[in-house]
Scaffold this motif. Sequence first.
Motif, PDB file in Angstrom:
ATOM      1  N   ASP A  98     -79.241 -21.807  46.136  1.00 27.48           N
ATOM      2  CA  ASP A  98     -79.816 -21.850  44.793  1.00 27.48           C
ATOM      3  C   ASP A  98     -80.955 -20.842  44.724  1.00 27.48           C
ATOM      4  O   ASP A  98     -81.452 -20.363  45.747  1.00 27.48           O
ATOM      5  CB  ASP A  98     -80.319 -23.264  44.483  1.00 27.48           C
TER       6      ASP A  98
ATOM      7  N   SER B 274     -81.939 -14.922  40.433  1.00 30.14           N
ATOM      8  CA  SER B 274     -80.768 -14.798  39.560  1.00 30.14           C
ATOM      9  C   SER B 274     -81.165 -14.239  38.198  1.00 30.14           C
ATOM     10  O   SER B 274     -82.270 -14.496  37.694  1.00 30.14           O
ATOM     11  CB  SER B 274     -80.110 -16.164  39.349  1.00 30.14           C
TER      12      SER B 274
ATOM     13  N   VAL C  53     -81.073 -14.551  34.438  1.00 27.76           N
ATOM     14  CA  VAL C  53     -80.903 -15.678  33.515  1.00 27.76           C
ATOM     15  C   VAL C  53     -80.765 -15.228  32.061  1.00 27.76           C
ATOM     16  O   VAL C  53     -80.325 -16.000  31.203  1.00 27.76           O
ATOM     17  CB  VAL C  53     -82.058 -16.696  33.646  1.00 27.76           C
TER      18      VAL C  53
ATOM     19  N   LEU D  60     -75.167 -11.432  33.670  1.00 28.32           N
ATOM     20  CA  LEU D  60     -75.689 -12.792  33.721  1.00 28.32           C
ATOM     21  C   LEU D  60     -75.239 -13.494  35.011  1.00 28.32           C
ATOM     22  O   LEU D  60     -74.070 -13.418  35.400  1.00 28.32           O
ATOM     23  CB  LEU D  60     -75.182 -13.566  32.506  1.00 28.32           C
ATOM     24  N   ALA D  61     -76.193 -14.147  35.672  1.00 26.57           N
ATOM     25  CA  ALA D  61     -75.986 -14.905  36.913  1.00 26.57           C
ATOM     26  C   ALA D  61     -75.847 -14.033  38.160  1.00 26.57           C
ATOM     27  O   ALA D  61     -75.671 -14.564  39.264  1.00 26.57           O
ATOM     28  CB  ALA D  61     -74.800 -15.853  36.813  1.00 26.57           C
ATOM     29  N   ASP D  62     -75.928 -12.702  38.016  1.00 26.33           N
ATOM     30  CA  ASP D  62     -75.956 -11.852  39.212  1.00 26.33           C
ATOM     31  C   ASP D  62     -77.213 -12.147  40.029  1.00 26.33           C
ATOM     32  O   ASP D  62     -78.232 -12.604  39.504  1.00 26.33           O
ATOM     33  CB  ASP D  62     -75.955 -10.369  38.816  1.00 26.33           C
ATOM     34  N   ARG D  63     -77.129 -11.867  41.322  1.00 23.28           N
ATOM     35  CA  ARG D  63     -78.252 -12.096  42.237  1.00 23.28           C
ATOM     36  C   ARG D  63     -78.932 -10.766  42.584  1.00 23.28           C
ATOM     37  O   ARG D  63     -78.261  -9.735  42.741  1.00 23.28           O
ATOM     38  CB  ARG D  63     -77.765 -12.740  43.542  1.00 23.28           C
TER      39      ARG D  63
END
Length: 373
Positions: free
Chosen positions: A13, A266, A268, A331-334
């Motif tokens: 997470d 991440s 967002v 979106l949601a890429d690290r």
Amino acid sequence: METKAATSFEQLDTPSLLLDLDIMETNLREIAAFANQQGIGWRPHIKTHKCVEIARKQIEYGACGITVAKLSEAEVMAKAGITDILIAYPLSSPLKLRKLASLLPLAKITLAVDDPKQAERIHQCLEHTASAIDVWIKVDTGLHRCGVEPGKETVALAKEISKYPKLRLQGLFTHAGHSYAASSVQEIERIGIYEGQAIAESAEWCEKEGIPIRHRSVGSTPTFRISGKQPGITEVRPGNAVFFDAIQVGLGVATFEQCALRLLSSVVSLRPQERVVLDTGSKSLSLDQGAHGNATVKGFGHVVDHPELTLQRLSEEHGIAAVARHTNLALADRVQIIPNHACTVVNLFDSYVLHRKGTVVGEWRIDARGKVQ
């Protein structure tokens, strides 16, 4: 210990605090090699990592003991079995001195002193006990925070301390934190040379007055490789060098490849040609852009492999990065972020996620997190 089942970053997470063990161990080997080459001791400052496991690893790599900033950090480390601790922060309140007394059976504690009244209070605390304690004089070599002036002021305080049978004057030490405000490598060199010379010469002054000085300790991370080479120095105390960070890179002390600590974050929210919002705000990255006037960093952390991003703003839970022209992030890429100042970021997390070459191999508690008393 490295105990967590091997996994990947995708299963973590965010935000998570990543510690690259290979890079950290390389940093430790290099510090140890420098100390060995100079024939001096190495007493790392643990306020950077606040972790018992890392302190143990530093001792395994040859450290002669540790340095702490606060009494509560010393309590954590002493109870974990670390037996040689310098508290590099002046203690004078009766409450703290009473707490100190309870640690003396657990570890060899050394106290910083920069005022005759402080020396008197420490002696009074121990006067009716069987205990005596080592003290080192804090010398101001340019930071203008705590400490007495080199030379005559140092000798005068040494004479005062020598009056108290419960105090054993064993050393002089300094912290050239003003090196963080240096505008060039040449200025860091100048600061480091003076730092070492001022301590060595002040020790010589004391010894001419019949006061032996066994330990002559120096070393902020930017200067320890310079001050540690000065004749007469016996010890260095780098803290941040265990990890390094964006400030050290800006100063020319390290490269991004030497930075062992990163935040996994991440995406967002985003507008690909304007801004990217990450889930690392001031409660995970801190608002620190450098101590003592440092102006070498841009934004609030270095986003790895994304030169188009500059972390321009932080709110509590949001990191807002400006985009230069365009980004391919979705979106949601690290992403991974190298913090400006590792020490303040560490104090915001409960644990490190340990990895080697991107494979998660364990977790270490940040045992002294929040220990600021």
